[in-house]
Design an enzyme around this catalytic site. Structure first.
Site, PDB file in Angstrom:
ATOM      1  N   GLU A 186      27.228  35.916  26.564  1.00 48.50           N
ATOM      2  CA  GLU A 186      27.892  35.315  24.868  1.00 48.50           C
ATOM      3  C   GLU A 186      26.663  35.587  24.133  1.00 48.50           C
ATOM      4  O   GLU A 186      27.194  36.054  22.845  1.00 48.50           O
ATOM      5  CB  GLU A 186      28.844  34.324  24.937  1.00 48.50           C
ATOM      6  N   SER A 245      16.220  36.671  25.015  1.00 52.24           N
ATOM      7  CA  SER A 245      16.710  38.245  25.187  1.00 52.24           C
ATOM      8  C   SER A 245      14.944  38.800  25.895  1.00 52.24           C
ATOM      9  O   SER A 245      13.730  38.598  25.426  1.00 52.24           O
ATOM     10  CB  SER A 245      16.783  38.774  23.922  1.00 52.24           C
ATOM     11  N   HIS A 264      19.042  35.386  32.900  1.00 56.28           N
ATOM     12  CA  HIS A 264      19.649  36.442  33.291  1.00 56.28           C
ATOM     13  C   HIS A 264      20.225  35.778  35.063  1.00 56.28           C
ATOM     14  O   HIS A 264      20.864  35.940  35.271  1.00 56.28           O
ATOM     15  CB  HIS A 264      18.675  38.048  33.962  1.00 56.28           C
TER      16      HIS A 264
END
Ligand code: PAF
Length: 280
Positions: A148, A185, A37
């Site tokens: 992506e 993630s 992020h």
């Protein structure tokens, strides 16, 4: 950094940016932030004058048996990270502000949202498209950044923005990876140590299949080999697929292709993807 939870205050802050002629870039997130992020925030900064980040764990994009209730929520830590990263505005709407009583509208993007994740998570992309459209209407950014890592999500959002004439530039960012190759993630936090080690099979399987396909080998055999590698590592495979990078339909010779996979390890579902031949 201004942290804003109500729409009126958000509109006022955005009006201020507009009045100063500043270009505003949005990074939509569900929080539980990680280095991936922060890379999106960095790209946002390089693409505008002001950076807004939204944190909203969107209930409508989770299926009934998915991880909505246990999705990691760590607002204070996230806010600290964003403030240190130089973010200007943090938009954290409460669920009642996003979905007030009587809320009955939705956006459905046909075609590109249907295979892969769409087939395994019915309704997921309707939830994503609707909440992203709302975030765009609320923040009114000039550009928005998406990773992506969620390749199909990025394709769905690009389609929605084109189809609905939304005046927003969509910028895709390459997947950020851990040192061993695992795609970053928020859901990696669910992995116990042993599963975290096994999870390396995901980027490895995609890498092996990608090399075979880009060297002109048999694509079906390469996909099967990737499935076997994942299964041998303890994954239950949802799909390993080779698709056209734009339409996410059948691959077309001479056009960019993408290899995508989704699989579960002891209940944690991971997704990843790579461009074939570094193209697309
Ligand atoms: O990628 C995500 O974190 C979410 O799907 C998004 C785009 C913030 C919509 O809830």
């Amino acid at each position: 950094m201004q942290t804003i939870r109500q729409l009126e205050a958000l509109r006022e802050a955005v009006r201020g940016f507009r009045a100063a002629g500043e270009r505003l870039v949005l990074v939509p997130t569900m929080g539980a932030l990680h280095a991936g992020h922060l890379a999106l925030v960095d790209t946002a900064r390089r693409n505008g004058d002001r950076v807004a980040v939204s944190i909203f764990v969107n209930p409508t994009q989770f299926g009934p048996d998915e991880d909505f209730s246990r999705y990691p929520r760590q607002e204070q830590r996230d806010a600290r990270m964003l403030s240190e990263a130089g973010v200007d505005l943090l938009w954290m709407p409460p669920v009642e502000a996003m979905y007030p009583d009587g809320f009955s509208s939705g956006i459905s993007v046909a075609g590109v949202s249907e295979p892969l994740e769409g087939a395994h998570r019915p309704g997921h992309f309707d939830g994503v498209a609707t909440v992203v459209a709302k975030l765009f209407n609320q923040v009114q950014p000039d550009a928005a950044i998406f990773g992506e890592k969620d390749y199909q999500q990025l394709a769905v959002i690009r389609r929605m923005v084109t189809d609905l004439d939304m005046p927003i530039e969509i910028i895709g960012m390459p997947t950020q990876r851990e040192d061993d190759g695992l795609a970053m993630s928020s859901r990696n936090a669910y992995l116990v140590e042993e599963d975290r080690k096994a999870a390396i099979a995901m980027p490895r399987a995609l890498g092996v299949a990608e090399r075979t396909i880009s060297q002109g080998g048999d694509a079906q055999a390469a996909l099967e080999q990737a499935r076997e590698m994942l299964t041998a590592a303890g994954f239950e495979v949802d799909y390993v697929a080779l698709v056209d990078s734009d339409t996410l339909g059948e691959p077309v010779a001479g056009k960019p292709q993408r290899l995508l996979a989704a699989a579960k390890i002891h209940g944690t579902r991971l997704i990843d993807n790579v461009a074939v031949n570094g193209n697309g």
